[in-house]
Design an enzyme around this catalytic site. Sequence first.
Site, PDB file in Angstrom:
ATOM      1  N   SER A  35       0.992  -0.939  -0.286  1.00 45.31           N
ATOM      2  CA  SER A  35       0.298  -0.219   0.015  1.00 45.31           C
ATOM      3  C   SER A  35       0.710   1.094   0.100  1.00 45.31           C
ATOM      4  CB  SER A  35      -0.014   0.100   1.087  1.00 45.31           C
ATOM      5  OG  SER A  35      -1.730  -1.500   1.271  1.00 45.31           O
ATOM      6  N   HIS A  66      -4.186  -2.557  -4.204  1.00 44.89           N
ATOM      7  CA  HIS A  66      -3.316  -3.034  -4.706  1.00 44.89           C
ATOM      8  C   HIS A  66      -3.499  -3.913  -5.963  1.00 44.89           C
ATOM      9  CE1 HIS A  66      -0.578  -4.806  -0.574  1.00 44.89           C
ATOM     10  NE2 HIS A  66      -1.673  -3.643  -0.705  1.00 44.89           N
ATOM     11  N   HIS A  88      -3.011 -11.171   0.883  1.00 42.33           N
ATOM     12  CA  HIS A  88      -2.218 -11.435   2.649  1.00 42.33           C
ATOM     13  C   HIS A  88      -2.752 -12.458   3.333  1.00 42.33           C
ATOM     14  CE1 HIS A  88      -2.633  -6.479   1.615  1.00 42.33           C
ATOM     15  NE2 HIS A  88      -1.229  -6.746   2.401  1.00 42.33           N
ATOM     16  N   TYR A  90      -4.851 -12.775   5.780  1.00 46.04           N
ATOM     17  CA  TYR A  90      -5.778 -11.756   6.292  1.00 46.04           C
ATOM     18  C   TYR A  90      -7.100 -12.250   5.442  1.00 46.04           C
ATOM     19  CZ  TYR A  90      -4.982  -7.460   4.378  1.00 46.04           C
ATOM     20  OH  TYR A  90      -5.192  -6.437   3.950  1.00 46.04           O
ATOM     21  N   GLU A  91      -6.343 -12.121   3.915  1.00 46.52           N
ATOM     22  CA  GLU A  91      -8.157 -12.608   3.374  1.00 46.52           C
ATOM     23  C   GLU A  91      -8.459 -13.989   3.188  1.00 46.52           C
ATOM     24  OE1 GLU A  91      -6.553 -10.490  -0.621  1.00 46.52           O
ATOM     25  OE2 GLU A  91      -4.840 -10.530   0.297  1.00 46.52           O
ATOM     26  N   ALA A 118       2.786  -0.899   3.636  1.00 51.55           N
ATOM     27  CA  ALA A 118       2.867   0.047   4.878  1.00 51.55           C
ATOM     28  C   ALA A 118       2.942  -0.006   6.322  1.00 51.55           C
ATOM     29  CB  ALA A 118       1.566   1.070   4.051  1.00 51.55           C
ATOM     30  N   MET A 213       0.770  -5.974   8.371  1.00 56.56           N
ATOM     31  CA  MET A 213      -0.236  -7.542   8.511  1.00 56.56           C
ATOM     32  C   MET A 213       0.629  -8.011   6.908  1.00 56.56           C
ATOM     33  SD  MET A 213      -3.699  -5.988   8.589  1.00 56.56           S
ATOM     34  CE  MET A 213      -4.320  -4.620  10.621  1.00 56.56           C
ATOM     35  N   SER A 214       2.088  -7.236   7.063  1.00 56.14           N
ATOM     36  CA  SER A 214       2.340  -8.545   5.490  1.00 56.14           C
ATOM     37  C   SER A 214       3.932  -8.838   6.153  1.00 56.14           C
ATOM     38  CB  SER A 214       1.993  -7.803   3.912  1.00 56.14           C
ATOM     39  OG  SER A 214       2.856  -6.350   4.272  1.00 56.14           O
ATOM     40  N   ASN A 237       1.059   5.583   9.941  1.00 60.30           N
ATOM     41  CA  ASN A 237       0.386   5.988  11.152  1.00 60.30           C
ATOM     42  C   ASN A 237       1.377   5.303  12.365  1.00 60.30           C
ATOM     43  OD1 ASN A 237      -0.971   3.202  10.428  1.00 60.30           O
ATOM     44  ND2 ASN A 237      -0.628   3.362  12.802  1.00 60.30           N
ATOM     45  N   HIS A 249      -8.155   1.296   7.627  1.00 63.55           N
ATOM     46  CA  HIS A 249      -7.834   1.115   6.229  1.00 63.55           C
ATOM     47  C   HIS A 249      -7.631   2.669   5.053  1.00 63.55           C
ATOM     48  CE1 HIS A 249      -5.930  -1.437   3.210  1.00 63.55           C
ATOM     49  NE2 HIS A 249      -6.752  -0.561   2.420  1.00 63.55           N
TER      50      HIS A 249
END
Length: 276
Positions: A35, A66, A88, A90-91, A118, A213-214, A237, A249
């Site tokens: 991202s 993405h 990812h 989480y998908e 990110a 998360m990646s 952030n 997100h």
Amino acid sequence: MNPQWLSDPELQSALHTLRHHLPTARPRVAMLLGSGWGGVTAHIEQPHRIPYAQLPGFPQPSVAGHAADVLVGRLGPHEVAVLTGRKHTYETGDPSAMKLPLRVLRAWGCEVLVQTNAAGSLRADLPPGSLMALSDHINLPQRSPLIGEAGNERFVSMVNAYDADLRTQARQLAQAAGHTLHEGVYVWFVGPQFETPAEIRLAQRLGGDAVGMSTVPETLIARHAGMRVLALSLITNMGAGLSDENLSHDHTLAQAQAASQRACEVLCHIVRHLLL
């Protein structure tokens, strides 16, 4: 000795497709865009684009921000193969979603993987808009895309997971161009929910500098395949509880977009001048 994964029929089919479309291409550098890093594609010279949908076994990311193409071209003297988006963990819950694409690029000749993401900061001196090179990571959920691999090949060392020489070059090149490239430890959370303030405090106490998360699954895949890894985070952030920001997100994408142009310019400058 050839690794067993090279004989995967789906891998060979995707590799054949790439070679058919680009018979003279010989990329040595693979890039995986997270991202805020999509602007890298505008810097690729002599680009050729092949959608993931045309490559057997390549995933279709379902996350905003993405894309889903392999973009092959040049950054300075280096021929590069860019994965414009990732799927990812989480998908679907599967940490091995990017295994086949990365292995295909390794089989095609890519020796270096340049990753981007990110991330949320755990440090006051690493505010939103900062760039951080990963010096190491903490696989907090202890999930691996290598589970089920056969034989002794599965036991890959993670010492120097993020190549020290590439990292030193990246920091020096960024500095010479007038930019600060921080270094730090990245803590992987599966997501898709953002971390709680208590989890952020835990990550700090474990020695983390940023959370995301990646990236960690892809680093494991790349190191298993014998690739050197350089990874950069765009800080979007502060971690939960470290500021008054309302994390979402959409917020992450907005913050990433605000710093995207500079981040992409710095990264492309680094890749152009890397000594491999």
